[in-house]
Design a protein around this motif. Structure first.
Motif, PDB file in Angstrom:
ATOM      1  N   PHE A  57      74.896 139.224  73.090  1.00 12.88           N
ATOM      2  CA  PHE A  57      75.055 137.839  73.519  1.00 12.88           C
ATOM      3  C   PHE A  57      75.875 137.879  74.793  1.00 12.88           C
ATOM      4  O   PHE A  57      76.905 138.543  74.859  1.00 12.88           O
ATOM      5  N   SER A  58      75.408 137.184  75.804  1.00 12.46           N
ATOM      6  CA  SER A  58      76.099 137.215  77.083  1.00 12.46           C
ATOM      7  C   SER A  58      76.150 135.809  77.672  1.00 12.46           C
ATOM      8  O   SER A  58      75.132 135.266  78.089  1.00 12.46           O
ATOM      9  N   TYR A  65      75.855 127.160  74.865  1.00 10.93           N
ATOM     10  CA  TYR A  65      77.292 126.921  74.980  1.00 10.93           C
ATOM     11  C   TYR A  65      77.572 126.233  76.314  1.00 10.93           C
ATOM     12  O   TYR A  65      76.841 126.442  77.291  1.00 10.93           O
ATOM     13  N   PRO A  66      78.628 125.440  76.372  1.00  6.43           N
ATOM     14  CA  PRO A  66      78.956 124.754  77.623  1.00  6.43           C
ATOM     15  C   PRO A  66      79.285 125.740  78.741  1.00  6.43           C
ATOM     16  O   PRO A  66      79.715 126.858  78.479  1.00  6.43           O
ATOM     17  N   GLU A  67      79.094 125.327  79.977  1.00 10.37           N
ATOM     18  CA  GLU A  67      79.461 126.149  81.126  1.00 10.37           C
ATOM     19  C   GLU A  67      80.982 126.221  81.280  1.00 10.37           C
ATOM     20  O   GLU A  67      81.512 127.234  81.701  1.00 10.37           O
ATOM     21  N   ASP A  68      81.651 125.139  80.930  1.00 12.94           N
ATOM     22  CA  ASP A  68      83.107 125.066  81.059  1.00 12.94           C
ATOM     23  C   ASP A  68      83.778 126.007  80.059  1.00 12.94           C
ATOM     24  O   ASP A  68      83.487 125.975  78.858  1.00 12.94           O
ATOM     25  N   LEU A  83      85.463 127.723  74.589  1.00 18.88           N
ATOM     26  CA  LEU A  83      86.517 128.228  73.715  1.00 18.88           C
ATOM     27  C   LEU A  83      86.758 127.281  72.542  1.00 18.88           C
ATOM     28  O   LEU A  83      86.900 127.728  71.397  1.00 18.88           O
ATOM     29  N   ASP A  84      86.762 125.994  72.793  1.00 19.73           N
ATOM     30  CA  ASP A  84      86.936 125.006  71.719  1.00 19.73           C
ATOM     31  C   ASP A  84      85.805 125.109  70.706  1.00 19.73           C
ATOM     32  O   ASP A  84      86.036 125.074  69.494  1.00 19.73           O
ATOM     33  N   ARG A  85      84.575 125.255  71.189  1.00 20.79           N
ATOM     34  CA  ARG A  85      83.436 125.386  70.278  1.00 20.79           C
ATOM     35  C   ARG A  85      83.563 126.664  69.451  1.00 20.79           C
ATOM     36  O   ARG A  85      83.335 126.661  68.239  1.00 20.79           O
ATOM     37  N   TYR A  86      83.925 127.754  70.106  1.00 24.24           N
ATOM     38  CA  TYR A  86      84.106 129.028  69.401  1.00 24.24           C
ATOM     39  C   TYR A  86      85.162 128.900  68.304  1.00 24.24           C
ATOM     40  O   TYR A  86      84.950 129.351  67.173  1.00 24.24           O
ATOM     41  N   LYS A  87      86.287 128.281  68.630  1.00 23.30           N
ATOM     42  CA  LYS A  87      87.367 128.130  67.648  1.00 23.30           C
ATOM     43  C   LYS A  87      86.909 127.310  66.451  1.00 23.30           C
ATOM     44  O   LYS A  87      87.219 127.644  65.298  1.00 23.30           O
ATOM     45  N   GLU A  88      86.164 126.241  66.709  1.00 24.07           N
ATOM     46  CA  GLU A  88      85.671 125.403  65.619  1.00 24.07           C
ATOM     47  C   GLU A  88      84.679 126.171  64.748  1.00 24.07           C
ATOM     48  O   GLU A  88      84.759 126.130  63.514  1.00 24.07           O
ATOM     49  N   LYS A 110      85.395 127.188  60.751  1.00 22.45           N
ATOM     50  CA  LYS A 110      84.496 126.670  59.713  1.00 22.45           C
ATOM     51  C   LYS A 110      83.516 127.738  59.208  1.00 22.45           C
ATOM     52  O   LYS A 110      82.630 127.433  58.411  1.00 22.45           O
ATOM     53  N   HIS A 111      83.671 128.971  59.683  1.00 31.95           N
ATOM     54  CA  HIS A 111      82.793 130.085  59.302  1.00 31.95           C
ATOM     55  C   HIS A 111      81.324 129.756  59.578  1.00 31.95           C
ATOM     56  O   HIS A 111      80.443 130.078  58.786  1.00 31.95           O
ATOM     57  N   LEU A 112      81.073 129.108  60.708  1.00 31.06           N
ATOM     58  CA  LEU A 112      79.717 128.730  61.097  1.00 31.06           C
ATOM     59  C   LEU A 112      79.035 129.875  61.841  1.00 31.06           C
ATOM     60  O   LEU A 112      79.681 130.640  62.550  1.00 31.06           O
ATOM     61  N   ARG A 113      77.756 129.968  61.676  1.00 32.22           N
ATOM     62  CA  ARG A 113      76.942 130.913  62.425  1.00 32.22           C
ATOM     63  C   ARG A 113      75.867 130.097  63.116  1.00 32.22           C
ATOM     64  O   ARG A 113      74.939 129.609  62.462  1.00 32.22           O
ATOM     65  N   PRO A 114      75.976 129.890  64.422  1.00 26.95           N
ATOM     66  CA  PRO A 114      75.013 129.049  65.130  1.00 26.95           C
ATOM     67  C   PRO A 114      73.581 129.575  64.995  1.00 26.95           C
ATOM     68  O   PRO A 114      73.354 130.784  64.934  1.00 26.95           O
ATOM     69  N   ALA A 115      72.635 128.659  64.958  1.00 25.39           N
ATOM     70  CA  ALA A 115      71.220 129.038  64.922  1.00 25.39           C
ATOM     71  C   ALA A 115      70.873 129.731  66.234  1.00 25.39           C
ATOM     72  O   ALA A 115      71.392 129.379  67.294  1.00 25.39           O
ATOM     73  N   VAL A 116      70.022 130.720  66.143  1.00 24.83           N
ATOM     74  CA  VAL A 116      69.592 131.456  67.332  1.00 24.83           C
ATOM     75  C   VAL A 116      68.077 131.377  67.471  1.00 24.83           C
ATOM     76  O   VAL A 116      67.363 131.146  66.508  1.00 24.83           O
ATOM     77  N   THR A 117      67.614 131.579  68.703  1.00 26.08           N
ATOM     78  CA  THR A 117      66.185 131.590  68.966  1.00 26.08           C
ATOM     79  C   THR A 117      65.664 133.011  68.800  1.00 26.08           C
ATOM     80  O   THR A 117      66.409 133.971  68.886  1.00 26.08           O
TER      81      THR A 117
END
Length: 67
Positions: free
Chosen positions: A10-11, A40-43, A48-53, A57-64
């Motif tokens: 992931f990059s 993920y946002p460019e900012d 970082l805020d999304r990653y922390k959340e 919450k032990h979330l694993r984002p959906a991937v393509t």
């Protein structure tokens, strides 16, 4: 028995993609880019805020795609 090599990466900024390509060149492995369904946002701070959340919450984002 010859083993198959998969380099999954992931990059967000492109740096990890560069390293993954170098590893693939050295090992003869195949590349697979992990891409989230929702980018993920460019900012940096928003990312970082999304990653922390997600981590809290032990979330694993959906991937393509799939391997």
């Amino acid at each position: 028995m010859k083993h198959k090599i998969l380099i999954a990466y992931f990059s967000h900024t492109g740096y990890t993609a560069t390293l993954a390509k170098e590893i693939a060149d050295l090992t003869g492995g195949s590349l697979f880019q992990i891409q989230p369904v929702d980018d993920y946002p460019e900012d940096y701070r928003a990312t970082l805020d999304r990653y922390k959340e997600e981590t809290a919450k032990h979330l694993r984002p959906a991937v393509t795609g799939s391997v």
